[in-house]
Enzyme design. Structure first.
Site, PDB file in Angstrom:
ATOM      1  N   PRO A   1       0.795  -1.226   0.000  1.00  0.00           N
ATOM      2  CA  PRO A   1       0.000   0.000   0.000  1.00  0.00           C
ATOM      3  C   PRO A   1       0.824   1.271   0.000  1.00  0.00           C
ATOM      4  O   PRO A   1       1.326   1.697   1.031  1.00  0.00           O
ATOM      5  CB  PRO A   1      -0.811  -0.109   1.297  1.00  0.00           C
ATOM      6  CG  PRO A   1      -0.137  -1.180   2.108  1.00  0.00           C
ATOM      7  CD  PRO A   1       1.061  -1.631   1.385  1.00  0.00           C
ATOM      8  N   GLU A   2       0.931   1.876  -1.160  1.00  0.00           N
ATOM      9  CA  GLU A   2       1.389   3.260  -1.230  1.00  0.00           C
ATOM     10  C   GLU A   2       0.132   4.107  -1.387  1.00  0.00           C
ATOM     11  O   GLU A   2      -0.976   3.577  -1.309  1.00  0.00           O
ATOM     12  CB  GLU A   2       2.370   3.432  -2.398  1.00  0.00           C
ATOM     13  CG  GLU A   2       3.575   2.479  -2.279  1.00  0.00           C
ATOM     14  CD  GLU A   2       4.598   2.617  -3.392  1.00  0.00           C
ATOM     15  OE1 GLU A   2       4.782   3.738  -3.889  1.00  0.00           O
ATOM     16  OE2 GLU A   2       5.204   1.602  -3.770  1.00  0.00           O
ATOM     17  N   HIS A   7      -4.898 -14.188   9.935  1.00  0.00           N
ATOM     18  CA  HIS A   7      -4.361 -12.830  10.015  1.00  0.00           C
ATOM     19  C   HIS A   7      -5.441 -11.758   9.980  1.00  0.00           C
ATOM     20  O   HIS A   7      -5.163 -10.606   9.680  1.00  0.00           O
ATOM     21  CB  HIS A   7      -3.340 -12.620   8.898  1.00  0.00           C
ATOM     22  CG  HIS A   7      -2.218 -13.611   8.937  1.00  0.00           C
ATOM     23  ND1 HIS A   7      -1.357 -13.708  10.009  1.00  0.00           N
ATOM     24  CD2 HIS A   7      -1.838 -14.573   8.067  1.00  0.00           C
ATOM     25  CE1 HIS A   7      -0.491 -14.686   9.780  1.00  0.00           C
ATOM     26  NE2 HIS A   7      -0.760 -15.226   8.617  1.00  0.00           N
ATOM     27  N   ARG A  60       1.874  -9.626   7.988  1.00  0.00           N
ATOM     28  CA  ARG A  60       3.159  -9.250   8.598  1.00  0.00           C
ATOM     29  C   ARG A  60       3.004  -8.364   9.823  1.00  0.00           C
ATOM     30  O   ARG A  60       3.967  -8.115  10.535  1.00  0.00           O
ATOM     31  CB  ARG A  60       4.049  -8.558   7.543  1.00  0.00           C
ATOM     32  CG  ARG A  60       4.493  -9.535   6.477  1.00  0.00           C
ATOM     33  CD  ARG A  60       5.297  -8.852   5.402  1.00  0.00           C
ATOM     34  NE  ARG A  60       6.630  -8.495   5.831  1.00  0.00           N
ATOM     35  CZ  ARG A  60       7.525  -7.892   5.053  1.00  0.00           C
ATOM     36  NH1 ARG A  60       7.200  -7.592   3.811  1.00  0.00           N
ATOM     37  NH2 ARG A  60       8.707  -7.596   5.508  1.00  0.00           N
TER      38      ARG A  60
END
Length: 296
Positions: free
Chosen positions: A2-3, A103, A126
């Site tokens: 994600p930018e 997750h 992560r």
DNA sequence: CCTTGAACCTGGGCGC
DNA sequence: TGCGCCCAGGTTCAAG
């Protein structure tokens, strides 16, 4: 993943399901993200309506009807998905659809403006993402947001503004553009792509785009334009879907198909008339992709 | 002040 | 198949 363009795509995907919705319950299945989730998260959200979804740089802002704002950063692997549900009760109806639910860290149970119950699920393998609570009034001065630089959407990023933040910076352009205090929202992909569009080497010192009196050089204007257009083009394409990243509605962005240099090591430069090859190098610990023939 | 590098975490891909 | 290594969209510290 994600930018800025991906976060904007997430915002647009969530907006119809979230704006005007009532938060009926909040589940935190794993509170240890990059930073611990706010201890009062459920208490702060439950019973309130969502007034608006905003964005600043790579941060998503979920604004509630009492001016509380839940700010979310997706880190490297965070994503949101929407699930329509038959019940708004937490637990019991949670279907183990894939291994990935391990997750799913935060689940917002909503009743939409249309009366339908939905779950908004934050998934982040992560766990580099994080969330915090602030208010509309305090948001700009919050530690995570107060030093953010120019938003590369809209008109703010022009040659003069870029010259101002690159002035006297000895760092390579690659590092300067990744610095969120200069321009806010660029990441590794879009920095590489913007530098290629501008025909500038990622190794060039940032200050070489600024004259001694602080005025922008022509190259500075080229770079400002390149950053604005690469971000606008990526948003229009729904962001980049690397690995198996998907938008909130499950669809895939397609900007990755138009990468000129990112992840194209060894492939020919696609600039018309250029016979160069894309090289991969490492700058400040991260991969840089660029064409040594046409980027100077 | 500036810059670089490590740390935080999991999973996928590759060579052996 | 399995193991070990390298790599990945980001941010924040510590250290030089």
């Amino acid at each position: 993943m994600p930018e800025l363009p991906e976060v904007e795509t997430v915002r647009r995907g969530l907006q119809p399901a979230m704006e005007g919705a009532l938060v009926t319950a909040v589940e935190t299945r794993r509170p240890e993200l990059r930073f611990p989730l706010p201890g009062n998260l459920a208490e702060a959200l439950t019973g309130h309506h969502i007034a608006a979804l905003g964005r600043r740089a790579k941060y998503l802002a979920i604004e509630l009807d009492d001016a509380t704002v839940l700010v979310c950063h997706l880190g490297m692997s965070g994503s949101f998905r929407i699930e329509e549900t038959a019940t708004e009760a937490p637990g019991g109806f949670y279907h183990e659809r894939s291994k990935d639910v391990a997750h799913d860290h935060v689940i917002l149970h909503l009743r939409g403006a249309d009366g339908r119950a939905r779950r908004i699920i934050y998934n982040d393998p992560r766990r580099f993402g994080f969330m915090f609570l602030t208010t509309r009034a305090d948001m700009q001065s919050h530690p995570h947001l107060k030093d953010l630089g120019i938003e590369p959407t809209g008109n703010a990023l022009d040659a003069e503004a870029l010259a101002q933040v690159l002035h006297n910076r000895k760092a390579p352009l690659k590092a300067a553009l990744l610095d969120q205090r200069a321009i806010a929202g660029l990441g590794n992909i879009y920095v590489c792509e913007a530098l290629w569009r501008a025909g500038l080497s990622p190794k060039r010192a940032a200050r070489t785009l600024v004259r001694a009196d602080g005025a922008p050089t022509p190259r500075c204007a080229l770079l400002a334009e390149a950053v604005r257009t690469v971000i606008a083009d990526a948003i229009a394409a729904g962001g980049s879907s690397l690995r198996d990243y998907r938008q909130a509605d499950g669809s895939l962005g397609y900007f990755q198909h138009t990468f000129a240099v990112y992840d194209r090591e060894g492939q020919p430069c696609v600039r018309p008339g250029c016979s160069g090859t894309v090289r991969r190098t490492v700058q400040s610990g991260r991969s840089t992709f660029h064409c040594t023939t046409c980027q100077k």
